[in-house]
Enzyme design. Structure first.
Site, mmCIF file in Angstrom:
data_model
loop_
_atom_site.group_PDB
_atom_site.id
_atom_site.type_symbol
_atom_site.label_atom_id
_atom_site.label_comp_id
_atom_site.label_asym_id
_atom_site.label_seq_id
_atom_site.Cartn_x
_atom_site.Cartn_y
_atom_site.Cartn_z
ATOM 1 N N GLU A 1 -9.378 -10.296 -8.760
ATOM 2 C CA GLU A 1 -8.488 -9.160 -8.509
ATOM 3 C C GLU A 1 -7.247 -9.140 -9.414
ATOM 4 O O GLU A 1 -6.787 -8.063 -9.800
ATOM 5 C CB GLU A 1 -8.037 -9.174 -7.041
ATOM 6 C CG GLU A 1 -9.177 -8.902 -6.063
ATOM 7 C CD GLU A 1 -8.765 -9.084 -4.599
ATOM 8 O OE1 GLU A 1 -7.611 -9.476 -4.329
ATOM 9 O OE2 GLU A 1 -9.619 -8.831 -3.734
ATOM 10 N N ASN B 1 -2.866 -0.357 6.773
ATOM 11 C CA ASN B 1 -2.329 -1.626 7.280
ATOM 12 C C ASN B 1 -1.349 -2.320 6.334
ATOM 13 O O ASN B 1 -1.238 -3.532 6.320
ATOM 14 C CB ASN B 1 -3.484 -2.546 7.685
ATOM 15 C CG ASN B 1 -4.389 -2.880 6.507
ATOM 16 O OD1 ASN B 1 -4.131 -2.438 5.391
ATOM 17 N ND2 ASN B 1 -5.418 -3.663 6.756
ATOM 18 N N HIS C 1 -2.282 -5.539 1.018
ATOM 19 C CA HIS C 1 -3.532 -6.199 0.631
ATOM 20 C C HIS C 1 -3.178 -7.585 0.122
ATOM 21 O O HIS C 1 -2.163 -7.754 -0.548
ATOM 22 C CB HIS C 1 -4.216 -5.415 -0.504
ATOM 23 C CG HIS C 1 -5.335 -6.176 -1.165
ATOM 24 N ND1 HIS C 1 -6.622 -6.126 -0.719
ATOM 25 C CD2 HIS C 1 -5.324 -7.053 -2.217
ATOM 26 C CE1 HIS C 1 -7.383 -6.917 -1.479
ATOM 27 N NE2 HIS C 1 -6.618 -7.485 -2.402
ATOM 28 N N LYS D 1 0.823 -1.212 0.000
ATOM 29 C CA LYS D 1 0.000 0.000 0.000
ATOM 30 C C LYS D 1 0.861 1.268 0.000
ATOM 31 O O LYS D 1 2.060 1.208 0.294
ATOM 32 C CB LYS D 1 -0.969 -0.076 1.179
ATOM 33 C CG LYS D 1 -1.978 -1.238 1.040
ATOM 34 C CD LYS D 1 -3.031 -1.246 2.133
ATOM 35 C CE LYS D 1 -4.066 -2.339 1.891
ATOM 36 N NZ LYS D 1 -5.158 -2.331 2.898
ATOM 37 N N TYR E 1 -12.170 -2.599 -4.781
ATOM 38 C CA TYR E 1 -12.883 -2.595 -3.500
ATOM 39 C C TYR E 1 -14.398 -2.611 -3.667
ATOM 40 O O TYR E 1 -15.114 -2.290 -2.722
ATOM 41 C CB TYR E 1 -12.422 -1.407 -2.656
ATOM 42 C CG TYR E 1 -11.031 -1.607 -2.086
ATOM 43 C CD1 TYR E 1 -10.755 -2.708 -1.267
ATOM 44 C CD2 TYR E 1 -9.989 -0.721 -2.366
ATOM 45 C CE1 TYR E 1 -9.489 -2.915 -0.756
ATOM 46 C CE2 TYR E 1 -8.715 -0.927 -1.840
ATOM 47 C CZ TYR E 1 -8.477 -2.024 -1.034
ATOM 48 O OH TYR E 1 -7.219 -2.238 -0.509
HETATM 49 P P1 IDP Z 1 -8.212 -7.288 4.411
HETATM 50 O O1 IDP Z 1 -7.376 -6.233 3.723
HETATM 51 O O2 IDP Z 1 -7.497 -7.913 5.579
HETATM 52 O O3 IDP Z 1 -8.754 -8.328 3.451
HETATM 53 P P2 IDP Z 1 -10.889 -6.167 4.417
HETATM 54 O O4 IDP Z 1 -11.928 -6.452 5.433
HETATM 55 O O5 IDP Z 1 -11.042 -6.760 3.055
HETATM 56 O O6 IDP Z 1 -9.477 -6.539 5.048
HETATM 57 O O7 IDP Z 1 -10.806 -4.591 4.278
HETATM 58 C C1 IDP Z 1 -10.136 -3.982 3.199
HETATM 59 C C2 IDP Z 1 -9.300 -2.847 3.724
HETATM 60 O O8 IDP Z 1 -10.172 -1.842 4.255
HETATM 61 C C3 IDP Z 1 -8.380 -3.198 4.907
HETATM 62 O O9 IDP Z 1 -7.171 -3.768 4.503
HETATM 63 C C4 IDP Z 1 -8.186 -1.837 5.543
HETATM 64 O O10 IDP Z 1 -7.235 -1.051 4.801
HETATM 65 C C5 IDP Z 1 -9.561 -1.220 5.383
HETATM 66 N N1 IDP Z 1 -10.416 -1.473 6.551
HETATM 67 C C6 IDP Z 1 -11.000 -2.642 6.900
HETATM 68 N N2 IDP Z 1 -11.708 -2.529 8.034
HETATM 69 C C7 IDP Z 1 -11.575 -1.236 8.412
HETATM 70 C C8 IDP Z 1 -12.081 -0.487 9.522
HETATM 71 O O11 IDP Z 1 -12.786 -0.991 10.382
HETATM 72 N N3 IDP Z 1 -11.710 0.823 9.569
HETATM 73 C C9 IDP Z 1 -10.930 1.410 8.636
HETATM 74 N N4 IDP Z 1 -10.434 0.741 7.585
HETATM 75 C C10 IDP Z 1 -10.744 -0.572 7.470
HETATM 76 MG MG MG Z 2 -10.040 -8.118 1.861
#
Ligand code: IDP
Ligand code: MG
Length: 149
Positions: free
Chosen positions: A128, A114, A117, A11, A51
Site C-alpha cells: 500500500e 469509519n 484506514h 478518510k 482496495y
Molecule cells: P479495515 O479498514 O479495518 O482494514 P477492511 O475489512 O479492510 O477494514 O475493509 C475496508 C473498508 O471497507 C473499511 O474500513 C470500511 O470503510 C469498509 N467496510 C468494511 N466492511 C464493511 C461493511 O460490512 N459494510 C460497509 N463497509 C465496509
Molecule cells: Mg483493511
C-alpha cells in the site's frame, strides 16, 4: 519488536470534518513518527489499486465512491510494531465495536464511514505505501537527520 512503517489514510469525511490534525495527534502522542504526509484526492484507479483485495465484496463500489469523494490525508508512520499498534489506536473496523479512546470509537459511527484506514499486515504495508509515496518521499530520520529529541 521491529521498527516498521505503515500507511494511514484519513478518510474524506474526517478531512471534511476538520479531524485531520486531531487524528494525526493521536499517532504522534503515541510516539509514531511522521515519515510522509500528503493531501490528495484519489482517482478511481488509485482507489481500485488500494482496495483490490476487496474487489467483488458487496461494499466495494460504495467504498471506492466514498474514498474518491474528496481529499484524504495519506500518512506514512514509523515506530516499533507500528502496523499492529496503529490498528489498535484506530479501533475495530465497525465503530459500534470500537473501544472508546480509539479513533473509530471516538470519531466514527458507521462501518462504511469509519474515519481512517491502516495497513493490516507487513505485506499490506509493503503493497500500500507505494500507492501513495515514492521511495524518495519517505523520510528516514535515523539515516539522514541529527536526533534533536
Ligand atoms: P479495515 O479498514 O479495518 O482494514 P477492511 O475489512 O479492510 O477494514 O475493509 C475496508 C473498508 O471497507 C473499511 O474500513 C470500511 O470503510 C469498509 N467496510 C468494511 N466492511 C464493511 C461493511 O460490512 N459494510 C460497509 N463497509 C465496509
Ligand atoms: Mg483493511
Amino acid at each position: 519488536m521491529a521498527t516498521e512503517k505503515t500507511l494511514v489514510l484519513i478518510k474524506p469525511d474526517s478531512v471534511q470534518r476538520g479531524l485531520a490534525g486531531r487524528i494525526i495527534s493521536r499517532f504522534e502522542e503515541k510516539g509514531f513518527q511522521l515519515c510522509g504526509v500528503k493531501l490528495i484526492h484519489m482517482d478511481s484507479s488509485r482507489a481500485a489499486r488500494l482496495y483490490e483485495p476487496h474487489l467483488g465484496k458487496p461494499f466495494y463500489d460504495p467504498l471506492v465512491k466514498y474514498m474518491t469523494s474528496g481529499p484524504i490525508v495519506a500518512l506514512c508512520l514509523s515506530g516499533h510494531n507500528a502496523i499492529e499498534q496503529v490498528r489498535t489506536l484506530m479501533g475495530a473496523t465497525n465503530p459500534s465495536q470500537a473501544a472508546p479512546g480509539s479513533i473509530r470509537g471516538d470519531f466514527a459511527q458507521r462501518v462504511d464511514y469509519n474515519c481512517v484506514h491502516g495497513s493490516d499486515s507487513a505485506e499490506s504495508a509493503q503493497r500500500e505505501l507505494p500507492i501513495f509515496f515514492e521511495p524518495g518521499e519517505i523520510v528516514d530520520y535515523e539515516a539522514n537527520y541529527t536526533k534533536w529529541v
